[in-house]
Scaffold this active site. Structure first.
Site, PDB file in Angstrom:
ATOM      1  CE  LYS A 151       0.698   1.846   3.446  1.00 16.72           C
ATOM      2  NZ  LYS A 151       1.928   2.345   4.143  1.00 16.72           N
ATOM      3  CE1 TYR A 235      -1.740  -0.051   7.808  1.00 15.92           C
ATOM      4  CE2 TYR A 235      -0.615   1.949   7.118  1.00 15.92           C
ATOM      5  CZ  TYR A 235      -0.619   0.582   7.307  1.00 15.92           C
ATOM      6  OH  TYR A 235       0.483  -0.160   6.970  1.00 15.92           O
TER       7      TYR A 235
HETATM    8  P1  NAD Z   1      12.293   1.467   2.812  1.00 13.69           P
HETATM    9  O1  NAD Z   1      12.793   2.818   2.453  1.00 13.69           O
HETATM   10  O2  NAD Z   1      12.730   0.879   4.096  1.00 13.69           O
HETATM   11  O3  NAD Z   1      12.637   0.428   1.655  1.00 13.69           O
HETATM   12  C1  NAD Z   1      12.495   0.745   0.305  1.00 13.69           C
HETATM   13  C2  NAD Z   1      13.320  -0.207  -0.537  1.00 13.69           C
HETATM   14  O4  NAD Z   1      13.226   0.193  -1.890  1.00 13.69           O
HETATM   15  C3  NAD Z   1      14.811  -0.214  -0.175  1.00 13.69           C
HETATM   16  O5  NAD Z   1      15.296  -1.528  -0.220  1.00 13.69           O
HETATM   17  C4  NAD Z   1      15.455   0.600  -1.277  1.00 13.69           C
HETATM   18  O6  NAD Z   1      16.779   0.207  -1.556  1.00 13.69           O
HETATM   19  C5  NAD Z   1      14.543   0.271  -2.455  1.00 13.69           C
HETATM   20  N1  NAD Z   1      14.556   1.289  -3.498  1.00 13.69           N
HETATM   21  C6  NAD Z   1      14.640   1.025  -4.811  1.00 13.69           C
HETATM   22  N2  NAD Z   1      14.644   2.164  -5.518  1.00 13.69           N
HETATM   23  C7  NAD Z   1      14.572   3.174  -4.651  1.00 13.69           C
HETATM   24  C8  NAD Z   1      14.535   4.584  -4.779  1.00 13.69           C
HETATM   25  N3  NAD Z   1      14.567   5.187  -5.970  1.00 13.69           N
HETATM   26  N4  NAD Z   1      14.465   5.310  -3.654  1.00 13.69           N
HETATM   27  C9  NAD Z   1      14.388   4.738  -2.441  1.00 13.69           C
HETATM   28  N5  NAD Z   1      14.422   3.391  -2.248  1.00 13.69           N
HETATM   29  C10 NAD Z   1      14.507   2.619  -3.349  1.00 13.69           C
HETATM   30  O7  NAD Z   1      10.707   1.542   2.735  1.00 13.69           O
HETATM   31  P2  NAD Z   1       9.656   0.555   3.414  1.00 13.69           P
HETATM   32  O8  NAD Z   1       9.247   1.116   4.718  1.00 13.69           O
HETATM   33  O9  NAD Z   1      10.160  -0.818   3.381  1.00 13.69           O
HETATM   34  O10 NAD Z   1       8.407   0.740   2.424  1.00 13.69           O
HETATM   35  C11 NAD Z   1       8.327   0.081   1.177  1.00 13.69           C
HETATM   36  C12 NAD Z   1       6.855  -0.037   0.769  1.00 13.69           C
HETATM   37  O11 NAD Z   1       6.178  -0.817   1.741  1.00 13.69           O
HETATM   38  C13 NAD Z   1       6.105   1.278   0.709  1.00 13.69           C
HETATM   39  O12 NAD Z   1       5.195   1.256  -0.357  1.00 13.69           O
HETATM   40  C14 NAD Z   1       5.349   1.348   2.024  1.00 13.69           C
HETATM   41  O13 NAD Z   1       4.149   2.092   1.940  1.00 13.69           O
HETATM   42  C15 NAD Z   1       5.065  -0.113   2.270  1.00 13.69           C
HETATM   43  N6  NAD Z   1       4.954  -0.417   3.706  1.00 13.69           N
HETATM   44  C16 NAD Z   1       3.874  -1.095   4.140  1.00 13.69           C
HETATM   45  C17 NAD Z   1       3.732  -1.410   5.475  1.00 13.69           C
HETATM   46  C18 NAD Z   1       2.550  -2.187   5.942  1.00 13.69           C
HETATM   47  O14 NAD Z   1       2.352  -2.306   7.150  1.00 13.69           O
HETATM   48  N7  NAD Z   1       1.759  -2.764   5.054  1.00 13.69           N
HETATM   49  C19 NAD Z   1       4.699  -0.990   6.382  1.00 13.69           C
HETATM   50  C20 NAD Z   1       5.807  -0.314   5.923  1.00 13.69           C
HETATM   51  C21 NAD Z   1       5.922  -0.023   4.567  1.00 13.69           C
END
Ligand code: NAD
Length: 379
Positions: A151, A235
């Site tokens: 999401k 959410y």
């Molecule tokens: P994060 O920043 O920790 O991870 C992002 C990942 O994408 C990293 O591994 C990064 O290297 C990679 N990436 C690739 N291209 C990139 C770019 N151009 N810029 C930045 N990062 C890049 O983020 P996250 O918290 O893991 O979130 C990722 C996704 O998951 C988002 O869409 C977020 O909304 C979703 N999310 C959902 C939940 C949930 O409870 N359902 C919780 C957290 C995050």
């Protein structure tokens, strides 16, 4: 980004071993879909041994993939962590060692499309920054894989349409990472509302806010599509729909003040909105990137029910005007992924399909339009 994970993993494992898994409770959507009556129906398990588990490849090894999804995939019964897709080769050794992932199941963003030839991978789980969801979902579908997309599904409705079309064309299923549809406290909020335990709903409210550090992609409009509304406000939007079992008819919204103009130069720092639902039901939402808050409350004719915290990975607490709500803490992500694996195996729809993700992106866009124009937007 962490939404306060519960550290009670031993207790969780224990509860899991007791059988409090995906199969033990109905998915939230099945509680209100169609009839509006809880079904509670148990689904036939179709696989027992690991050989029958569906293989999942995680795309993007950031904090959610590493902190929540990969550990959850050690608890799933119907799917397992089979592969990874990453743009950062230095992450590979640790992931391989921790999760015994063979070399042939490791992909870069460049050679990702060759995943089509890999029989170990049934499902691709897209866990990248929001604006990248569309490209990787479409590429995964074109490679013949089912997809779970995090999401918000995408940053535009047009992208959502393209994602749904690509999965339909490929004959593959698409679901959204809406883990709370598999979480007992949120399920109970739905049950209390749908069974009118306290009479008809009159008002709902929900707030979700987290603190963010400067410089992260979440503050970059191109990558995130917006600020806290896209990340955590979604959410509240979701909860208003699943608790009421309805969709809003109109929205008004107002951006909050910016306390740091540099940090929040591209996206809102906070936002409040009000949805008008059928039957004079109103819902007040709030989201923020500079306040820690997480609640959901429903007021009905003869009482109220609420969760606080409402949306974290664990440690949820609930109360009604009659007393406390008590449910076991479960691994939401394990239940969510197991449900999708079973949906594929049993050839039934996911309760959290791409169409639901698209509906929510539409609602988020309407909230932004109301915020920007100051007008009441009808939906
Ligand atoms: P994060 O920043 O920790 O991870 C992002 C990942 O994408 C990293 O591994 C990064 O290297 C990679 N990436 C690739 N291209 C990139 C770019 N151009 N810029 C930045 N990062 C890049 O983020 P996250 O918290 O893991 O979130 C990722 C996704 O998951 C988002 O869409 C977020 O909304 C979703 N999310 C959902 C939940 C949930 O409870 N359902 C919780 C957290 C995050």
């Amino acid at each position: 980004m962490k939404y306060h994970s519960s550290s009670k993993s031993t207790r969780r494992k224990f509860l899991y071993n007791l059988g409090l898994t995906t199969l033990s409770l109905p998915a939230l959507s099945s509680l209100y879909a169609c009839s509006g009556k809880p079904s509670g129906k148990k689904e036939q398990s179709v696989n027992d041994g690991k050989k029958d588990k569906l293989g999942i490849a995680l795309v993007g090894l950031g904090s959610y993939a590493g902190g929540q999804l990969a550990p959850a995939l050690q608890q799933t019964e119907h799917c397992y962590l089979a592969g990874i897709v990453t743009g950062t080769p230095s992450k590979i050794p640790e992931w391989q060692e921790k999760y015994s992932i063979p070399d042939k199941n490791i992909y870069s963003y460049e050679n990702f499309d060759s995943i089509r030839d890999n029989k170990d991978i049934d499902i691709v789980y897209v866990v990248l920054p929001n604006s990248m969801h569309a490209e990787y979902t479409i590429r995964a579908a074109q490679a013949g894989k089912h997809v779970i997309c995090e999401k918000p599904m995408a940053i535009t409705v047009e992208d959502c349409n393209r994602m749904i079309d690509a999965c339909n064309k490929a004959g593959k299923m698409l679901s959204i990472g809406y883990r709370l549809h598999f979480e007992p406290y949120n399920l109970e909020m739905v049950r209390l509302a749908q069974e009118k335990e306290f009479g008809a709903l009159k008002k709902m409210s929900s707030a979700f806010g987290i603190h963010t550090s400067p410089g992260i992609w979440r503050l970059n409009k191109e990558l995130a599509g917006g600020g806290p509304l896209m990340d955590v406000g979604i959410y509240c939007v979701q909860a208003f729909c699943y608790v009421s079992g309805m969709e809003p008819l109109a929205v008004t919204a107002k951006e909050g003040p910016k306390t740091d103009l540099e940090k929040f130069k591209e996206v809102e720092e906070s936002l409040t909105w009000q949805f008008e639902f059928p039957n004079s039901l109103v819902a007040e939402g709030m989201c923020s990137y500079s306040e820690s808050i997480c609640n959901l409350r429903a007021e009905a004719e003869q009482g109220w029910f609420q969760l606080e915290p409402a949306y974290y990975y664990g440690g949820l607490k609930g109360e009604t005007s009659k007393g406390k709500i008590n449910f076991p803490q479960v691994n939401q992500q394990a239940r969510q992924m197991d449900d999708f694996a079973l949906a594929i195996k049993n050839n039934r729809p996911s309760p959290v399909p791409g169409e639901m993700g698209r509906r929510d992106v539409k609602l988020l866009q309407a909230i932004y339009e109301a915020m920007q124009t100051g007008k009441r937007i009808t939906l």
